[in-house]
Design an enzyme around this catalytic site. Structure first.
Site, mmCIF file in Angstrom:
data_model
loop_
_atom_site.group_PDB
_atom_site.id
_atom_site.type_symbol
_atom_site.label_atom_id
_atom_site.label_comp_id
_atom_site.label_asym_id
_atom_site.label_seq_id
_atom_site.Cartn_x
_atom_site.Cartn_y
_atom_site.Cartn_z
ATOM 1 N N CYS A 14 0.658 -1.288 0.079
ATOM 2 C CA CYS A 14 -0.218 -0.003 0.122
ATOM 3 C C CYS A 14 1.005 1.305 0.210
ATOM 4 O O CYS A 14 0.324 2.373 -0.237
ATOM 5 C CB CYS A 14 -1.036 0.047 1.043
ATOM 6 S SG CYS A 14 -2.096 -1.381 0.989
ATOM 7 N N HIS A 32 -3.768 7.108 1.638
ATOM 8 C CA HIS A 32 -4.141 5.677 1.426
ATOM 9 C C HIS A 32 -5.426 5.296 1.788
ATOM 10 O O HIS A 32 -5.845 5.459 2.850
ATOM 11 C CB HIS A 32 -3.107 4.802 1.872
ATOM 12 C CG HIS A 32 -3.542 3.170 1.757
ATOM 13 N ND1 HIS A 32 -3.738 2.935 0.246
ATOM 14 C CD2 HIS A 32 -3.728 2.407 2.429
ATOM 15 C CE1 HIS A 32 -4.299 1.661 0.539
ATOM 16 N NE2 HIS A 32 -4.150 1.083 1.630
ATOM 17 N N ASN A 62 -10.229 -0.651 -1.252
ATOM 18 C CA ASN A 62 -8.867 -0.598 -1.290
ATOM 19 C C ASN A 62 -8.175 -1.210 -2.311
ATOM 20 O O ASN A 62 -8.216 -2.296 -2.482
ATOM 21 C CB ASN A 62 -8.188 -1.251 0.033
ATOM 22 C CG ASN A 62 -6.702 -1.180 0.304
ATOM 23 O OD1 ASN A 62 -5.914 -0.608 -0.530
ATOM 24 N ND2 ASN A 62 -6.455 -1.475 1.648
#
Ligand code: UT7
Length: 328
Positions: free
Chosen positions: A111, A252, A282
């Site tokens: 990520c 993020h 995500n």
């Protein structure tokens, strides 16, 4: 020499999967997913690999900049779902785009991959080693998420975001600073057990579903709030930027509650935080570049705007970047 993002592009597959899709298959509810994560829907691609997400995003990015793929001299792909373990997805993208003069490589930062990649792209440009770096954060998470595991299946989505990093004359804008961290003690909290050199694919590894993402959600949640808040605070402090000076925080997109907790800790109102995880879930390496590209295309970013990009993910990895927007 200063480096800046000079163009953006993004691509998400057309196939939309609302929370109701999981209600029919798993023991979960739309209400649980919305309240615990902030996610309403995500995109899964039905055929193709991560390179097929990147290519349309990259074409869009180069088109808006008005340059040919042959003008790109380096391609960096930040991903945890490469097309194959070998060769790099960057090489596949190079072929599909016809970027015949580019070298490049993949970067495994999960990520935080896009933030790490933007640091590398910046340094390549600042040093003169490259003039036009095409950086993509992209993941086809549907290829590594267990559709039978309600603890992860509802969280992730597929997508790609691409930016072009080039030298700029104006020293007051561009990528100004970064803070990157890593804590390998986090390995067991978020990982894919098999398929690498430690546990190569076998009949047993497939039967035991060991090629899917395993996550200790609450452990990652806590580490993410602290990690993202710390790297954000540090990059602001190092550059004498107050929270009041910040135009946008670009976090993020893993969980709305993580983002809210980080914003609260910083004393930052959510009206200055870019949020789009309700629509995409995500997308790992892609969340920040998709968010940047959307805001850019919607005309919500102005030259000189002060942005902090902030990420946290598997590793554990964390990173923040302070930049002033350069695109007019
Ligand atoms: O991007 C990379 C980094 N990743 C992240 O940042 C993710 C960080 N973690 C999270 O976002 C959250 O921890 C999750 C969204 C993964 C989980 O939320 P949580 O509030 O931490 O829930 P939990 O894991 O503590 O689970 C609470 C309950 C459990 O049931 P019991 O034990 O209380 O009976 C789970 O089994 O919720 C249950 N649960 C679900 N229930 C309905 C877990 N997943 C689901 C689900 N639907 N999909």
């Amino acid at each position: 020499m200063r480096a800046a993002i000079t163009a953006t592009g993004h691509y998400v597959p057309p196939e939309t999967y609302p929370n109701a899709y999981f209600e029919r298959r798993l023991e979960t509810t739309d209400a649980w997913i919305r309240s615990r994560t902030g996610i309403a829907e995500r995109r899964f691609m039905s055929v193709g690999g991560t390179s097929d997400l990147i290519v349309p995003a990259a074409r869009r990015c180069l088109d808006v900049r008005g340059i040919s793929p042959t003008a790109v001299d380096c391609i960096i792909v930040a991903t945890m779902t490469p097309d194959r373990l070998c060769p790099s997805t960057a090489a596949v993208v190079q072929r599909k785009l016809g970027a015949v003069h580019a070298w490049g490589f993949d970067l495994a930062g999960a990520c935080s991959g896009f933030v790490y990649g933007l640091v590398v792209a910046t340094k390549l440009v600042e040093s003169g080693a490259a003039r036009r770096v095409l950086l993509s954060g992209a993941d086809r998470m549907s290829s590594v998420v267990d559709p039978q595991d309600r603890a992860t299946a509802v969280l992730f989505g597929d997508g790609a975001g691409t930016v072009l990093v080039e030298p700029v004359e104006d020293e007051s804008v561009g990528i100004l600073d970064h803070v990157c961290r890593m804590n390998g003690e986090g390995e067991a909290a978020l990982y894919i057990p098999a398929g690498g050199s430690v546990e190569p694919a076998s009949v047993d590894s497939v039967a035991k579903r060991r090629h899917f993402v395993v996550q200790d959600g609450p452990a990652v949640f806590k580490a993410a709030v602290t990690g993202m808040a710390e790297v954000t605070e540090e990059v602001l402090k190092r550059n004498d930027v107050t929270v009041a000076d910040l135009t946008w925080l670009v976090p993020h997109q893993a969980n709305r509650r993580i983002i809210e907790a980080v914003a609260k800790r910083l004393g930052l109102g959510l009206d200055r935080v870019i949020l789009n995880l309700d629509r995409y879930g995500n997308t790992v390496g892609a969340t920040i570049p998709i968010a940047l590209s959307e805001w850019n295309e919607q005309g919500r970013l102005a030259p000189g705007d002060r942005l902090v990009l902030s990420a946290f993910g598997a590793g554990f990895t964390a990173g923040s970047i302070y930049l002033r927007w350069a695109i007019a």
